[in-house]
Enzyme design. Structure first.
Site, PDB file in Angstrom:
ATOM      1  N   GLU A  84       0.828  -1.220   0.000  1.00  0.00           N
ATOM      2  CA  GLU A  84       0.000   0.000   0.000  1.00  0.00           C
ATOM      3  C   GLU A  84       0.857   1.263   0.000  1.00  0.00           C
ATOM      4  O   GLU A  84       1.702   1.438   0.884  1.00  0.00           O
ATOM      5  CB  GLU A  84      -0.929  -0.001   1.222  1.00  0.00           C
ATOM      6  CG  GLU A  84      -1.925   1.137   1.190  1.00  0.00           C
ATOM      7  CD  GLU A  84      -2.942   1.080   2.342  1.00  0.00           C
ATOM      8  OE1 GLU A  84      -3.138   0.008   2.932  1.00  0.00           O
ATOM      9  OE2 GLU A  84      -3.533   2.127   2.628  1.00  0.00           O
ATOM     10  N   LYS A 270      -7.527  -0.631  11.474  1.00  0.00           N
ATOM     11  CA  LYS A 270      -6.877  -1.088  10.233  1.00  0.00           C
ATOM     12  C   LYS A 270      -5.629  -0.246   9.977  1.00  0.00           C
ATOM     13  O   LYS A 270      -4.585  -0.757   9.585  1.00  0.00           O
ATOM     14  CB  LYS A 270      -7.851  -0.985   9.049  1.00  0.00           C
ATOM     15  CG  LYS A 270      -7.363  -1.638   7.767  1.00  0.00           C
ATOM     16  CD  LYS A 270      -6.522  -0.738   6.886  1.00  0.00           C
ATOM     17  CE  LYS A 270      -6.082  -1.436   5.595  1.00  0.00           C
ATOM     18  NZ  LYS A 270      -5.210  -0.593   4.772  1.00  0.00           N
ATOM     19  N   ASP A 286       3.950 -14.267  11.589  1.00  0.00           N
ATOM     20  CA  ASP A 286       2.610 -14.681  11.184  1.00  0.00           C
ATOM     21  C   ASP A 286       1.636 -13.514  11.384  1.00  0.00           C
ATOM     22  O   ASP A 286       1.188 -13.257  12.504  1.00  0.00           O
ATOM     23  CB  ASP A 286       2.216 -15.903  12.026  1.00  0.00           C
ATOM     24  CG  ASP A 286       0.862 -16.472  11.673  1.00  0.00           C
ATOM     25  OD1 ASP A 286       0.038 -15.757  11.079  1.00  0.00           O
ATOM     26  OD2 ASP A 286       0.612 -17.648  12.011  1.00  0.00           O
ATOM     27  N   HIS A 384      -1.720  10.031  -0.306  1.00  0.00           N
ATOM     28  CA  HIS A 384      -1.852   8.770  -1.027  1.00  0.00           C
ATOM     29  C   HIS A 384      -1.621   8.927  -2.524  1.00  0.00           C
ATOM     30  O   HIS A 384      -1.249   7.987  -3.200  1.00  0.00           O
ATOM     31  CB  HIS A 384      -3.281   8.231  -0.857  1.00  0.00           C
ATOM     32  CG  HIS A 384      -3.421   7.175   0.176  1.00  0.00           C
ATOM     33  ND1 HIS A 384      -3.413   7.441   1.513  1.00  0.00           N
ATOM     34  CD2 HIS A 384      -3.563   5.834   0.060  1.00  0.00           C
ATOM     35  CE1 HIS A 384      -3.561   6.322   2.180  1.00  0.00           C
ATOM     36  NE2 HIS A 384      -3.658   5.322   1.328  1.00  0.00           N
TER      37      HIS A 384
HETATM   38  P1  NAD Z   1       9.033 -23.096  16.051  1.00  0.00           P
HETATM   39  O1  NAD Z   1       8.532 -24.374  16.592  1.00  0.00           O
HETATM   40  O2  NAD Z   1       9.573 -23.064  14.663  1.00  0.00           O
HETATM   41  O3  NAD Z   1      10.153 -22.495  17.017  1.00  0.00           O
HETATM   42  C1  NAD Z   1      10.023 -22.455  18.402  1.00  0.00           C
HETATM   43  C2  NAD Z   1      11.059 -23.346  19.036  1.00  0.00           C
HETATM   44  O4  NAD Z   1      12.364 -22.792  18.869  1.00  0.00           O
HETATM   45  C3  NAD Z   1      10.866 -23.437  20.544  1.00  0.00           C
HETATM   46  O5  NAD Z   1       9.901 -24.408  20.846  1.00  0.00           O
HETATM   47  C4  NAD Z   1      12.265 -23.798  21.029  1.00  0.00           C
HETATM   48  O6  NAD Z   1      12.442 -25.193  21.080  1.00  0.00           O
HETATM   49  C5  NAD Z   1      13.195 -23.234  19.948  1.00  0.00           C
HETATM   50  N1  NAD Z   1      13.997 -22.073  20.392  1.00  0.00           N
HETATM   51  C6  NAD Z   1      15.314 -21.868  20.138  1.00  0.00           C
HETATM   52  N2  NAD Z   1      15.745 -20.720  20.670  1.00  0.00           N
HETATM   53  C7  NAD Z   1      14.689 -20.156  21.304  1.00  0.00           C
HETATM   54  C8  NAD Z   1      14.488 -18.930  22.015  1.00  0.00           C
HETATM   55  N3  NAD Z   1      15.465 -18.057  22.236  1.00  0.00           N
HETATM   56  N4  NAD Z   1      13.245 -18.652  22.481  1.00  0.00           N
HETATM   57  C9  NAD Z   1      12.235 -19.512  22.272  1.00  0.00           C
HETATM   58  N5  NAD Z   1      12.362 -20.679  21.610  1.00  0.00           N
HETATM   59  C10 NAD Z   1      13.567 -21.009  21.116  1.00  0.00           C
HETATM   60  O7  NAD Z   1       7.922 -21.952  16.061  1.00  0.00           O
HETATM   61  P2  NAD Z   1       6.850 -21.426  17.080  1.00  0.00           P
HETATM   62  O8  NAD Z   1       7.266 -20.038  17.459  1.00  0.00           O
HETATM   63  O9  NAD Z   1       6.579 -22.393  18.180  1.00  0.00           O
HETATM   64  O10 NAD Z   1       5.562 -21.353  16.145  1.00  0.00           O
HETATM   65  C11 NAD Z   1       5.426 -20.342  15.179  1.00  0.00           C
HETATM   66  C12 NAD Z   1       4.799 -20.877  13.907  1.00  0.00           C
HETATM   67  O11 NAD Z   1       3.565 -21.521  14.206  1.00  0.00           O
HETATM   68  C13 NAD Z   1       4.470 -19.789  12.931  1.00  0.00           C
HETATM   69  O12 NAD Z   1       5.027 -20.144  11.685  1.00  0.00           O
HETATM   70  C14 NAD Z   1       2.940 -19.823  12.868  1.00  0.00           C
HETATM   71  O13 NAD Z   1       2.498 -19.442  11.575  1.00  0.00           O
HETATM   72  C15 NAD Z   1       2.626 -21.237  13.162  1.00  0.00           C
HETATM   73  N6  NAD Z   1       1.293 -21.573  13.675  1.00  0.00           N
HETATM   74  C16 NAD Z   1       0.411 -20.626  14.128  1.00  0.00           C
HETATM   75  C17 NAD Z   1      -0.824 -21.016  14.630  1.00  0.00           C
HETATM   76  C18 NAD Z   1      -1.749 -19.949  15.181  1.00  0.00           C
HETATM   77  O14 NAD Z   1      -1.362 -18.804  15.279  1.00  0.00           O
HETATM   78  N7  NAD Z   1      -2.968 -20.279  15.549  1.00  0.00           N
HETATM   79  C19 NAD Z   1      -1.159 -22.365  14.669  1.00  0.00           C
HETATM   80  C20 NAD Z   1      -0.236 -23.303  14.203  1.00  0.00           C
HETATM   81  C21 NAD Z   1       0.991 -22.915  13.726  1.00  0.00           C
END
Ligand code: NAD
Length: 428
Positions: A84, A270, A286, A384
């Site tokens: 945008e 928005k 996300d 805009h």
């Molecule tokens: P992930 O599992 O890829 O990474 C998280 C993992 O990284 C942790 O569990 C940990 O083991 C590790 N890690 C390493 N260093 C860390 C640090 N400093 N702090 C925290 N963790 C560390 O991702 P996630 O963050 O658990 O999930 C994010 C993804 O899930 C996004 O891609 C999202 O789109 C997706 N998702 C979203 C939904 C929703 O929003 N409803 C549902 C399902 C999946």
């Protein structure tokens, strides 16, 4: 003539990107040039192919820099990705106007996400709830067994609560698992934990666990920002056409419409998300999760409300504040798989998810202030129009230096439309 397109491509996901492109070319009647556009990819097809299913291309967005941001006394360069026009310029302008009073002050909660486990089919809700509470420590320990990495960083499941919900199909219990996800967005981590504790919850309650998933209403993970815009700077911003106090009053009038009218409030929020989503996308996070959380939080009172608040301080200057859940990570998800996301995080200079969420809150506030200021003064269209005119010129078929010439002429004539752009191109 209607072309029937077959969308049942057998085992499409198992094919190589090149094979998929061949199938798609035939099915959708794409030209070699169009296939070339899909094939050209900054992040690389191999990376894209590992991220989602059925990949045939990538979809790029411009990355612009939000400038002039001072957050907690530190200068920050903000990469913003969106399609945008005017958003990046508006945020930079608002940040510049906030600098004389110190820019943005921010704060945030610890990164606690809520995982939900829904339990049905138990005999007695009170007995079931008591059993869960009595075994809280054991349940939390089981959850933490699933993510030793997170625990090693000081995160992990920390607490739980049990809620009882009366529904049209009977009573349900919902266990909320509170997980400190440190620098991750946390959905995968929390979902895994919710699934891991379900058997023990079933055993304790005699019921069955149905949903096991994160809540996107991350109301224990709020980010906040605050800034003051001085009336003399606001006056200068109108080149003296309006008094600073009049600009502030006009902004407050606009704000109070959003407080009291959900039609305006949707647009108000928005505008906030224009800025926040752009940074969320730039950093590979996300944006659907952040959007869902923001709008759910906007109506926790039962009425849809603005995510920002404005008032005058004792000097008569304008104070703006924002508070919303921002569930994003600097690790996990696509933050490290997308090369531009890694670069965006480096440009921002952030290490923790808290720092990043706070910058996003500051950008959201800046964006909202900029929109209110423009609406309250010259109107939104002026800012805009110049980029919009360029887009219109491109739609009309302008190429190279024709784009600037045609758009400049349309702006001069105050007639920005595809038909006028086509006429101007024809007459060149
Ligand atoms: P992930 O599992 O890829 O990474 C998280 C993992 O990284 C942790 O569990 C940990 O083991 C590790 N890690 C390493 N260093 C860390 C640090 N400093 N702090 C925290 N963790 C560390 O991702 P996630 O963050 O658990 O999930 C994010 C993804 O899930 C996004 O891609 C999202 O789109 C997706 N998702 C979203 C939904 C929703 O929003 N409803 C549902 C399902 C999946």
């Amino acid at each position: 003539m209607v072309i029937m397109v077959d969308s049942e491509f057998h085992e499409f996901y198992k094919k190589s990107v090149e094979e998929r492109l061949r199938i798609l070319k035939h099915a959708a009647g794409l030209t070699d040039e169009e296939i070339g556009v899909l094939r050209s990819s900054a992040i690389g097809m191999d990376v894209a192919d590992r991220m989602i299913e059925n990949v045939v291309g990538t979809c790029e967005l411009p990355m612009g820099l939000g400038l002039n941001f001072m957050v907690n006394g530190k200068d920050v360069i903000v990469p913003m990705c969106l399609e945008e026009p005017s958003v990046v310029a508006a945020a930079s302008f608002a940040a510049k106007l906030a600098r004389p009073s110190g820019g943005f002050r921010t704060s945030s909660d610890e990164p606690i996400m809520i995982g939900q486990v829904q339990i049905l089919g138990f005999k007695n809700a009170k007995t079931a709830k008591d059993a869960i509470i009595r075994n809280k420590k054991k349940i939390i320990a089981q959850a933490n067994e699933r993510d030793s990495v997170l625990v090693s960083f000081g995160g992990g499941a920390k607490d739980l609560e049990v809620r009882e919900i009366d529904s049209e199909i009977g009573k349900m219990i919902v266990v909320h698992l509170f997980v400190d996800v440190r620098d991750a967005m946390g959905a995968n981590a929390v979902n895994t934990m919710c699934e891991a504790i379900s058997p023990v919850l079933e055993e304790l309650t005699g019921g069955h666990a149905r949903l096991k998933i994160i809540s996107n209403l991350a109301d224990r993970r709020l980010a906040r920002a605050k800034a003051t815009w001085k009336k003399e700077d606001l006056e200068k911003s109108t080149k003296g056409l309006m008094k600073g106090s009049d600009v502030i009053n006009a902004i407050l009038e606009a704000y109070h419409l959003a407080v009291n009218d959900h039609y305006r409030c949707a647009t108000h929020n928005k505008g906030i998300m224009n800025g926040i989503d752009a940074v969320v996308i730039a950093t590979g996070n996300d944006f659907r999760a952040v959007e869902a959380g923001a709008h759910a939080y906007a109506c926790v009172s039962g009425k849809y409300k603005p995510l920002t608040r404005y008032y005058k301080d004792k000097n008569g200057d304008l104070v703006g504040e924002i508070e919303l859940p921002i569930a994003i990570g600097t690790v996990g998800g696509a933050t490290r798989t997308k090369p531009e996301a890694r670069i965006a995080l480096k440009i921002l200079g952030v290490k923790t998810s808290k720092e990043l969420a706070e910058i996003m809150a500051a950008v959201g506030l800046a964006q909202n202030f900029a929109a209110l200021r423009a609406l309250a003064t010259e109107g939104i269209q002026r800012g805009h129009m110049s980029l919009h005119a360029k887009n219109i010129a491109v739609i009309a078929g302008a190429k190279g230096d024709e784009i600037d010439k045609v758009s400049a002429k349309m702006i001069e004539e105050k007639n920005i439309s595809v038909s006028r752009a086509k006429e101007l191109l024809k007459n060149r």
